[in-house]
Design an enzyme around this catalytic site. Sequence first.
Site, short mmCIF file in Angstrom:
data_model
loop_
_atom_site.label_atom_id
_atom_site.label_comp_id
_atom_site.label_asym_id
_atom_site.label_seq_id
_atom_site.Cartn_x
_atom_site.Cartn_y
_atom_site.Cartn_z
CD GLU A 405 1.67 5.83 -7.94
OE1 GLU A 405 2.11 6.75 -8.81
OE2 GLU A 405 2.52 5.74 -6.92
CG HIS A 472 -0.07 10.09 3.03
ND1 HIS A 472 -0.06 11.35 2.71
CD2 HIS A 472 0.73 9.53 2.67
CE1 HIS A 472 1.34 11.49 2.13
NE2 HIS A 472 1.62 10.21 1.93
#
Length: 666
Positions: A405, A472
């Site tokens: 990322e 998540h």
Amino acid sequence: MKTVSNTHIEFNSNGLANEKLLELYKGMLKPRMIEEKMLVLLRQGKISKWFSGIGQEAISVGVTKALMEDEYILPMHRNLGVFTARNIPLNRLFEQWQGKEGGFTKGRDRSFHFGTQEYKIVGMISHLGPQLGVADGIALGDLLNNRKKITAVFTGEGGTSEGDFHEALNIASVWNLPVLFCIENNGYGLSTPVKEQYNCENLVDRAAGYGIEGHLIDGNNILEVYSTISTIAEDIRSNPRPVLIEFKTFRMRGHEEASGTKYVPQELLNEWALKDPIENYKNHLYDLGLLNDKIDEELKRNIKLEIDENLNQAYHQKAITPSLSIELNDIYKGFDYKHFKESYNCKNIRLVDAISEGLKQSMEKHDNLVIMGQDIAEYGGVFKITEGFVESFGKDRVRNTPICESGIVSTAMGLSINGMKAIVEMQFADFVSSGFNPIVNYLAKSHYRWNENADVVIRMPCGAGVGAGPFHSQTNEAWFTKTPGLKVVYPAFPRDAKGLLNTAVNDPNPVMFFEHKGLYRSIYQEVPENYYTIPFGEAAVLKEGKDITIISYGAGIHWALDVLNSHDDIDADLIDLRTLQPLDVSSIIQSVKKTGKAIILQEDTLFGGIASEISSIIMENCFEYLDAPVKRIGSLETPIPFAKELENQFLGRTYFEAALLELLKY
Ligand SMILES: Cc1ncc(C[n+]2csc(CCOP(=O)(O)OP(=O)(O)O)c2C)c(N)n1
């Protein structure tokens, strides 16, 4: 021709013309003489800090002179030679270091922390590593536009220990990007010697691990630097690929002047003093008969004159006068919002479809837009939002990334610097923490620091209610609303999502775009089929009433609607914020002044969230109008649990109805 006499370095002119040989000498002399002057000014308190590159000039100068003037270079804090070799007027550099108007950052950032498109130099941020990924993005921009250019980026050996180094080299390798990664190995990272920094013989050995080519170069030998890099650069231009270079050199002074060199063994300093790149090269030029005392003195006199004149100019520039409006206006690049109206033709689609449609139409509208993310190409992304995009737009523009990322956010910044637009899909908003540094420090601060915008949208599939546990399910918008320079968008409905996404792509500033995955496939709406936009900073008043104001966004809006739909008797204003930065403060104030009561509902944990901020805004602006204390509802101060029962207990949704009824009774 080779000479060894009088030198501790073996020089080989490699057929270079005499003028070039002298030019390289002058090129190194200039940063050395500027530095010597700066060390004096530092002692006189006329500049704030100095990172010395004395003894390392051959690297900056040799690399810069081997590149074309329109090829980007990303230097570090010891690379004054890059700036002087690009012929930046010295007064501008001096004004930069003195924090004056004529510098490159309007006094907002110090030393070498700036970039300039005019000279194709992109300076570092303090965090060292992110610029390696930025170089990837710049190089990708060149590659996609078929420009035969290379990008050179510098790091110290200390910086190679950062994950950004690994990520950037890996991305460049997988995508075959024309980047010259230059490690300047000067023996110490602050006080840390190389043996405590890494555990391989040479850092360049790592090239093999990335599947790329590597070269070890004597960084104190200007001819070796210039000739080798010229050859490699020429080759990369016609055969694009990343190359790793390790330059061996030494840091002859302290990390910065205040910290000294006590921890460096004197023998090492003595040994490297003999290898001074300028003294040795000077002797070589004497041996060749190209230089003598008279010419040398003349060269030095001219450089001294240039330094003195430019310093004088810098001294005479007055100190910056602070202006609130100038400071606040430079956080974002001006955005000339163009409104594209919604068509009457609509389709009943889900949130997920609306986002996909917005992305697709934005890709059609902007040829220079690239989407990057994990598994987004053939696989279509884990939420299938980019399904079919590869067929429509090709793999150059719809790019699967490695799992990195930070490197990809930096790459997006580089694309923007090189005239492109980028969208980065976080696979889950939770994973943005691995890309946090370049977002909050690079993208957010660039326009303020050196007038460079970040034309990047980061898509953030977020939110709970899907039993996905602590990693998540987060909705982490508060990490970003706190950071000046970012825009934060958080739609609750398909129509808004599409129009706001189109605006996000048009906006040249970095936008964090939150997409609640619990709403992806559960919320349908009639959505115009055409390309349209919705402006930022305008909340939607979904219901109007006189008794209470409910303020929320994202899934919270649907929680509030559920409660209101089961209580016909509640007469409330329901405000959907839609964008959190900019925030539609006036709609909030106007409503609360009318109703006298406010409850703010957020899915995020309560402390330090946007609800707290809005609560303060209401207190400060509507105190006399309030009939009850402002109420905030958020989720529990714990990570998000996985089991359904625990998740329900965690979510603010569970507590909203009772709190609303109680506040109405107050
Ligand atoms: C992320 C981060 N950690 C720590 C620092 C503090 N710091 C600044 S420069 C430096 C040493 C860098 O060493 P190296 O990369 O070898 O470059 P050199 O200074 O030797 O040229 C350190 C520890 C920082 N700026 N950023």
